[in-house]
Design a protein around this motif. Structure first.
Motif, mmCIF file in Angstrom:
data_model
loop_
_atom_site.group_PDB
_atom_site.id
_atom_site.type_symbol
_atom_site.label_atom_id
_atom_site.label_comp_id
_atom_site.label_asym_id
_atom_site.label_seq_id
_atom_site.Cartn_x
_atom_site.Cartn_y
_atom_site.Cartn_z
ATOM 1 N N HIS A 33 0.734 -0.896 0.232
ATOM 2 C CA HIS A 33 -0.021 0.175 -0.118
ATOM 3 C C HIS A 33 1.331 1.118 0.156
ATOM 4 C CE1 HIS A 33 -4.240 -1.432 1.655
ATOM 5 N NE2 HIS A 33 -3.625 -2.116 0.322
ATOM 6 N N ARG A 34 0.693 2.584 -0.217
ATOM 7 C CA ARG A 34 1.362 3.402 -0.692
ATOM 8 C C ARG A 34 1.752 3.887 0.337
ATOM 9 N NH1 ARG A 34 2.895 6.376 -5.369
ATOM 10 N NH2 ARG A 34 4.158 7.839 -5.125
ATOM 11 N N GLU A 77 6.471 1.905 0.737
ATOM 12 C CA GLU A 77 5.084 1.111 0.283
ATOM 13 C C GLU A 77 4.691 0.345 1.659
ATOM 14 O OE1 GLU A 77 2.497 -0.512 -2.924
ATOM 15 O OE2 GLU A 77 3.622 1.266 -2.840
ATOM 16 N N ALA A 78 4.077 0.607 2.071
ATOM 17 C CA ALA A 78 3.788 -0.365 3.277
ATOM 18 C C ALA A 78 4.027 -2.420 3.261
ATOM 19 C CB ALA A 78 2.725 0.042 4.338
ATOM 20 N N TYR A 113 8.290 -1.282 5.926
ATOM 21 C CA TYR A 113 8.530 0.309 4.938
ATOM 22 C C TYR A 113 9.659 0.197 3.779
ATOM 23 C CZ TYR A 113 7.000 5.145 3.874
ATOM 24 O OH TYR A 113 6.544 6.315 3.067
ATOM 25 N N ALA A 114 8.683 0.545 2.560
ATOM 26 C CA ALA A 114 9.479 0.290 1.755
ATOM 27 C C ALA A 114 9.959 1.864 1.021
ATOM 28 C CB ALA A 114 10.082 -0.420 0.629
ATOM 29 N N VAL A 115 10.873 2.036 1.287
ATOM 30 C CA VAL A 115 10.796 4.112 1.176
ATOM 31 C C VAL A 115 11.473 4.285 -0.281
ATOM 32 C CG1 VAL A 115 11.818 6.253 2.440
ATOM 33 C CG2 VAL A 115 10.994 4.169 4.086
ATOM 34 N N ILE A 150 12.402 0.297 8.213
ATOM 35 C CA ILE A 150 12.304 1.594 7.361
ATOM 36 C C ILE A 150 13.031 1.484 6.890
ATOM 37 C CG2 ILE A 150 12.486 3.406 7.098
ATOM 38 C CD1 ILE A 150 10.320 3.995 9.952
ATOM 39 N N GLN A 151 13.674 1.057 5.448
ATOM 40 C CA GLN A 151 14.511 1.183 4.495
ATOM 41 C C GLN A 151 14.331 1.121 3.799
ATOM 42 O OE1 GLN A 151 15.061 -3.590 5.793
ATOM 43 N NE2 GLN A 151 16.798 -2.886 5.577
#
Length: 289
Positions: A33-34, A77-78, A113-115, A150-151
């Motif tokens: 999910h964005r 993106e979660a 959380y893919a940043v 968080i990465q």
């Protein structure tokens, strides 16, 4: 800068763009999910693409976000990993969960959380006008001492590496590759390109049934020109769609190709639909794009 923030999006293309090395950068496309993560002086707030606040079901990510310095806004993106693969079903379940239920789900399957971008930086303020490569360096520096969950997403400017990612990472639930020009600023609209595995496609929303604040189904125009109703929307997807539908006045009634009545809309809304369902009268929508 306060949310909601107009987000950069990606246009679907059939193949990876190629140019002189360094012209294009490629990132794996995560299936989740964005989400915008906003670190203020005293809290962390999470927002869906629609601008709806979604902190409650993703409280584990909000707590992790407290390690970020105040003044940080991230775009990413979660996702939820299970057995070495991204589980989109688990993401949907979490997004639609209550406070108590989200705690149970988070304990069982923690989120990540893919940043991929930084919009505001604690030392540089709003950095959206900077080049992708500059924002990428700021992002990596910002997250260097943060760590999971968080990465930063991987990125490469090597075309051959991107091709390997496209094929090899599918087994892990990676949807495809997002392609970004090195010189591009961050701005609203479909400024990126994406090449996806053909399990889903995108459809323009032309209307809905039910109330705009709580749509039951969406009327979508498919690539073959048909207008059809989706299946009944899950709660989380209905909320995301409602944020767009309520921003404009309802249009006059119209009918689908099959003769079903719906309320038209001028909202600029695109949803993802399952490819295997588009041959039938009812289509399954999975998320807002």
């Amino acid at each position: 800068m306060e949310p909601p923030v107009p987000l950069a999006l990606a246009e679907a293309v059939p193949r990876l763009p190629q140019g002189r090395q360094g012209t294009w950068w490629y990132e794996p496309k995560f299936d989740g999910h964005r989400m915008l993560m906003v670190r203020t002086a005293d809290s962390v707030r999470l927002f869906a693409r629609s601008g709806r606040m979604v902190t409650t079901p993703w409280m584990d990510l909000a707590l992790a976000g407290r390690a970020l310095p105040p003044g940080t806004m991230l775009d990413g993106e979660a996702v939820i990993w299970q057995d070495g693969r991204i589980d989109f079903g688990a993401v949907q379940a979490r997004a639609a969960s209550s406070v108590d239920r989200s705690r149970v789900l988070a304990a069982r399957l923690p989120a990540s959380y893919a940043v991929w971008d930084v919009l505001t930086h604690p030392d540089h303020g709003d950095v959206r006008a900077r080049r992708y490569t500059e924002r990428r360096r700021l992002l990596l520096d910002l997250l260097s001492e943060i760590g999971p969950p968080i990465q930063a997403v991987p990125a490469t400017d090597d075309y051959e590496t991107a091709l390997v990612w496209y094929e090899a990472l599918r087994a892990q639930g990676i949807e495809g590759i997002v392609c970004k020009r090195a010189a591009s600023t961050y701005r609203a609209g479909r400024i990126w390109q994406k090449v996806r595995h053909a399990d889903t496609s995108e459809a323009d929303v032309v209307g809905y049934t039910g109330a705009s604040a709580q749509p039951r189904t969406l009327a979508v125009r498919l690539a073959d020109g048909r207008t059809v109703l989706t299946q009944r929307l899950p709660a989380a997807l209905a909320q995301d769609a409602a944020a767009y539908l309520t921003a404009v006045a309802p249009g006059p009634p119209a009918t689908t190709t099959a003769g079903d009545t719906y309320t038209t809309t001028t909202a600029e809304l695109v949803v993802e639909v399952l490819e295997g369902t588009t041959r039938h009268q009812v289509v399954t929508a999975t998320r807002v794009r």
